[in-house]
Write a protein that holds these residues in place. Structure first.
Motif, PDB file in Angstrom:
ATOM      1  N   LYS A 222      20.535  42.676  42.092  1.00  0.00           N
ATOM      2  CA  LYS A 222      21.445  41.552  42.297  1.00  0.00           C
ATOM      3  C   LYS A 222      22.844  42.097  42.551  1.00  0.00           C
ATOM      4  CE  LYS A 222      22.029  36.969  40.552  1.00  0.00           C
ATOM      5  NZ  LYS A 222      23.226  36.700  39.832  1.00  0.00           N
ATOM      6  N   VAL A 223      23.472  41.579  43.568  1.00  0.00           N
ATOM      7  CA  VAL A 223      24.820  42.063  43.898  1.00  0.00           C
ATOM      8  C   VAL A 223      25.834  41.375  42.998  1.00  0.00           C
ATOM      9  CG1 VAL A 223      26.565  42.165  45.706  1.00  0.00           C
ATOM     10  CG2 VAL A 223      24.171  42.571  46.271  1.00  0.00           C
ATOM     11  N   LYS A 224      26.693  42.188  42.399  1.00  0.00           N
ATOM     12  CA  LYS A 224      27.703  41.622  41.514  1.00  0.00           C
ATOM     13  C   LYS A 224      29.008  41.513  42.299  1.00  0.00           C
ATOM     14  CE  LYS A 224      29.663  42.403  36.981  1.00  0.00           C
ATOM     15  NZ  LYS A 224      30.088  43.393  36.046  1.00  0.00           N
ATOM     16  N   ASN A 225      29.665  40.384  42.209  1.00  0.00           N
ATOM     17  CA  ASN A 225      30.948  40.210  42.895  1.00  0.00           C
ATOM     18  C   ASN A 225      32.093  40.590  41.967  1.00  0.00           C
ATOM     19  OD1 ASN A 225      30.415  39.044  45.577  1.00  0.00           O
ATOM     20  ND2 ASN A 225      29.315  37.542  44.353  1.00  0.00           N
ATOM     21  N   LEU A 226      32.967  41.450  42.453  1.00  0.00           N
ATOM     22  CA  LEU A 226      34.142  41.852  41.672  1.00  0.00           C
ATOM     23  C   LEU A 226      35.383  41.391  42.427  1.00  0.00           C
ATOM     24  CD1 LEU A 226      33.119  45.577  40.927  1.00  0.00           C
ATOM     25  CD2 LEU A 226      32.817  43.601  39.433  1.00  0.00           C
ATOM     26  N   PHE A 227      36.341  40.901  41.702  1.00  0.00           N
ATOM     27  CA  PHE A 227      37.589  40.443  42.332  1.00  0.00           C
ATOM     28  C   PHE A 227      38.736  41.290  41.805  1.00  0.00           C
ATOM     29  CE2 PHE A 227      34.572  37.098  42.613  1.00  0.00           C
ATOM     30  CZ  PHE A 227      34.800  36.504  43.848  1.00  0.00           C
ATOM     31  N   HIS A 228      39.352  42.029  42.691  1.00  0.00           N
ATOM     32  CA  HIS A 228      40.463  42.893  42.296  1.00  0.00           C
ATOM     33  C   HIS A 228      41.758  42.365  42.902  1.00  0.00           C
ATOM     34  CE1 HIS A 228      37.799  46.706  41.556  1.00  0.00           C
ATOM     35  NE2 HIS A 228      37.474  45.678  40.805  1.00  0.00           N
ATOM     36  N   HIS A 229      42.763  42.269  42.071  1.00  0.00           N
ATOM     37  CA  HIS A 229      44.081  41.834  42.548  1.00  0.00           C
ATOM     38  C   HIS A 229      45.020  43.013  42.400  1.00  0.00           C
ATOM     39  CE1 HIS A 229      42.798  37.608  42.599  1.00  0.00           C
ATOM     40  NE2 HIS A 229      41.993  38.038  41.657  1.00  0.00           N
ATOM     41  N   TYR A 230      45.260  43.697  43.511  1.00  0.00           N
ATOM     42  CA  TYR A 230      46.102  44.896  43.452  1.00  0.00           C
ATOM     43  C   TYR A 230      47.583  44.495  43.461  1.00  0.00           C
ATOM     44  CZ  TYR A 230      41.911  47.589  44.221  1.00  0.00           C
ATOM     45  OH  TYR A 230      40.679  48.152  44.071  1.00  0.00           O
ATOM     46  N   LEU A 231      48.339  45.128  42.589  1.00  0.00           N
ATOM     47  CA  LEU A 231      49.767  44.818  42.487  1.00  0.00           C
ATOM     48  C   LEU A 231      50.541  45.873  43.259  1.00  0.00           C
ATOM     49  CD1 LEU A 231      49.804  43.980  38.660  1.00  0.00           C
ATOM     50  CD2 LEU A 231      49.450  42.424  40.602  1.00  0.00           C
ATOM     51  N   VAL A 232      51.042  45.480  44.405  1.00  0.00           N
ATOM     52  CA  VAL A 232      51.765  46.415  45.281  1.00  0.00           C
ATOM     53  C   VAL A 232      53.254  46.245  44.994  1.00  0.00           C
ATOM     54  CG1 VAL A 232      52.057  47.212  47.651  1.00  0.00           C
ATOM     55  CG2 VAL A 232      49.971  45.982  47.000  1.00  0.00           C
ATOM     56  N   ALA A 307      39.076  42.192  47.516  1.00  0.00           N
ATOM     57  CA  ALA A 307      40.389  42.726  47.132  1.00  0.00           C
ATOM     58  C   ALA A 307      41.532  41.895  47.701  1.00  0.00           C
ATOM     59  CB  ALA A 307      40.520  44.163  47.620  1.00  0.00           C
ATOM     60  N   TYR A 308      42.407  41.475  46.819  1.00  0.00           N
ATOM     61  CA  TYR A 308      43.639  40.790  47.216  1.00  0.00           C
ATOM     62  C   TYR A 308      44.784  41.747  46.934  1.00  0.00           C
ATOM     63  CZ  TYR A 308      40.891  36.490  46.941  1.00  0.00           C
ATOM     64  OH  TYR A 308      39.940  35.510  47.117  1.00  0.00           O
ATOM     65  N   PHE A 309      45.755  41.778  47.807  1.00  0.00           N
ATOM     66  CA  PHE A 309      46.917  42.639  47.582  1.00  0.00           C
ATOM     67  C   PHE A 309      48.147  41.749  47.402  1.00  0.00           C
ATOM     68  CE2 PHE A 309      45.241  46.852  48.186  1.00  0.00           C
ATOM     69  CZ  PHE A 309      44.016  46.587  48.767  1.00  0.00           C
ATOM     70  N   TRP A 310      48.769  41.889  46.248  1.00  0.00           N
ATOM     71  CA  TRP A 310      49.948  41.084  45.926  1.00  0.00           C
ATOM     72  C   TRP A 310      51.182  41.952  46.103  1.00  0.00           C
ATOM     73  CZ3 TRP A 310      49.658  35.923  44.364  1.00  0.00           C
ATOM     74  CH2 TRP A 310      48.348  35.437  44.183  1.00  0.00           C
ATOM     75  N   ILE A 311      52.101  41.498  46.903  1.00  0.00           N
ATOM     76  CA  ILE A 311      53.335  42.256  47.126  1.00  0.00           C
ATOM     77  C   ILE A 311      54.351  41.770  46.093  1.00  0.00           C
ATOM     78  CG2 ILE A 311      55.052  42.966  48.865  1.00  0.00           C
ATOM     79  CD1 ILE A 311      52.091  43.413  49.712  1.00  0.00           C
ATOM     80  N   ILE A 312      54.818  42.673  45.290  1.00  0.00           N
ATOM     81  CA  ILE A 312      55.765  42.308  44.233  1.00  0.00           C
ATOM     82  C   ILE A 312      57.077  43.064  44.478  1.00  0.00           C
ATOM     83  CG2 ILE A 312      56.083  42.091  41.713  1.00  0.00           C
ATOM     84  CD1 ILE A 312      53.354  40.994  42.534  1.00  0.00           C
ATOM     85  N   GLU A 313      58.072  42.355  44.925  1.00  0.00           N
ATOM     86  CA  GLU A 313      59.373  43.011  45.143  1.00  0.00           C
ATOM     87  C   GLU A 313      60.219  42.845  43.892  1.00  0.00           C
ATOM     88  OE1 GLU A 313      61.188  41.679  48.755  1.00  0.00           O
ATOM     89  OE2 GLU A 313      59.271  41.779  49.813  1.00  0.00           O
TER      90      GLU A 313
END
Ligand code: SF4
Length: 347
Positions: A222-232, A307-313
């Motif tokens: 079974k494929v497991k879904n992982l959600f990563h929110h990268y903090l850039v 993967a989501y990439f969050w831009i944090i200034e």
């Protein structure tokens, strides 16, 4: 043994009387096959009758309002099949209302795969193509003792080839109906009544007591879904924060932006109130935006990373930060690589 003759003899005695068996109309046969992919004969029969009554010709189906078609389909599930059915009906109308009359042309219709094309081509036109569905896999694997998994390309090829060799070229329609009916009524998945089976003396599975083993199907993990929110993180002087994966994880030792793991997409406030985020940003003021509304997806053998990439200034320099230019020299995994390429190397 003359397999096909024995099979047809069995069929003549045991077959069920079903409306789509009394017709050569390719449209009706097609309807029945698509419905039967969704359900058993008993449940499918009323749907078949409703479709034939409401849309007696392929033109009627093509011109029907889609909502009406979907309503009639209601309860069968997989609504894409009903939509494909109608799209294919329109394809036929666009081709001067000429229903494709051979296997190759049938495959061009939206939603028509090899099984359905073989069924229509043989039942309606007598074309010598063998059907291979779940029933056929089961019957052939048991009688001939074929243990190649049916859900790997080599297995599909082997069974197709065997089915093609066994096909009665003089009467492919009856033969195909017979093998499917034999699988549906006699050589059933659980506890087939082998004592009344005409193949009892030749059936490898019966003779070698392997009925429960055949057909072989490889269990897919079974494929497991992982959600990563990268903090850039981006500091005023053009620095960011990277972390390195430990050696026990996937992508061991590779660098990446710190990330928050979740069970799905997150809202900005869920990011900025997260513990990791607070630890990284501290008291600094920040402006956040998500780089990709749609995640970058990467498939691993039994995991799928979104993967989501969050831009944090931030408006202050942070400790442990490194020059953004340095990031490009670090070994990174594929998601990072894609982000860096799309986001920083364009700049
Ligand atoms: S003997 Fe049993 S297992 Fe073999 S084909 Fe007949 S019903 Fe199937």
């Amino acid at each position: 043994m003359n397999f096909s003759q024995q099979l047809i003899d069995w069929y003549i005695v045991n077959k069920r009387s079903l409306p789509w068996r009394d017709t050569k109309n390719p449209y009706y046969i097609w309807l029945s096959e698509v419905i039967l992919q969704q359900t058993r004969v008993n449940q499918g029969l009323p749907y078949y009758k409703s479709f034939v009554k409401k849309y007696p010709t392929v033109e009627d189906l093509a011109h029907a309002p889609q909502d009406q078609v979907l309503k009639l389909w209601q309860g069968l599930g997989y609504y894409s099949r009903a939509r494909n059915l109608q799209t294919a009906a329109v394809q036929i109308i666009d081709n001067n209302s000429k229903f494709p009359d051979n296997y190759k042309d049938l495959l061009r219709l939206k939603g028509v795969g090899e099984y359905t094309a073989a069924a229509i081509a043989s039942f309606a036109y007598g074309e010598a193509v063998a059907v291979v569905d779940g029933n056929v896999y089961r019957v052939l694997s048991r009688i001939y003792g074929v243990a190649t998994p049916i859900n790997i390309p080599a297995g599909v090829k082997e069974f197709k080839s065997l089915a093609g060799k066994l096909l009665d070229k003089n009467d492919p329609a009856t033969y195909n109906q017979a093998i499917m009916e034999f699988g549906a009524l006699q050589c059933v998945p659980k506890n087939p009544n082998c004592n009344i089976c005409p193949f009892i003396n030749n059936c490898v599975a019966y003779q070698e007591n392997r009925i429960t083993e055949l057909p072989v199907k490889i269990k897919k993990t079974k494929v497991k879904n992982l959600f990563h929110h990268y903090l850039v993180i981006q500091t005023p002087s053009g620095k960011t924060v990277l972390s390195q994966r430990d050696t026990s994880s996937i992508w061991a030792g590779l660098f990446e932006f710190p990330y928050i793991e979740s069970s799905g997409a997150l809202l900005p406030q869920e990011i900025t109130t997260n513990k990791l985020f607070r630890e990284l940003v501290g008291g600094s003021r920040f402006r956040e935006s998500v780089y990709n509304q749609q995640p970058i997806v990467h498939k691993l053998s039994h995991r799928k990373v979104h993967a989501y990439f969050w831009i944090i200034e931030v408006d202050e320099e942070l400790s442990h930060s490194i020059d953004i230019i340095e990031v490009k020299t670090k070994p990174v995994h594929v998601l990072m690589e894609r982000f860096i390429k799309e986001f920083w190397q364009k700049k």
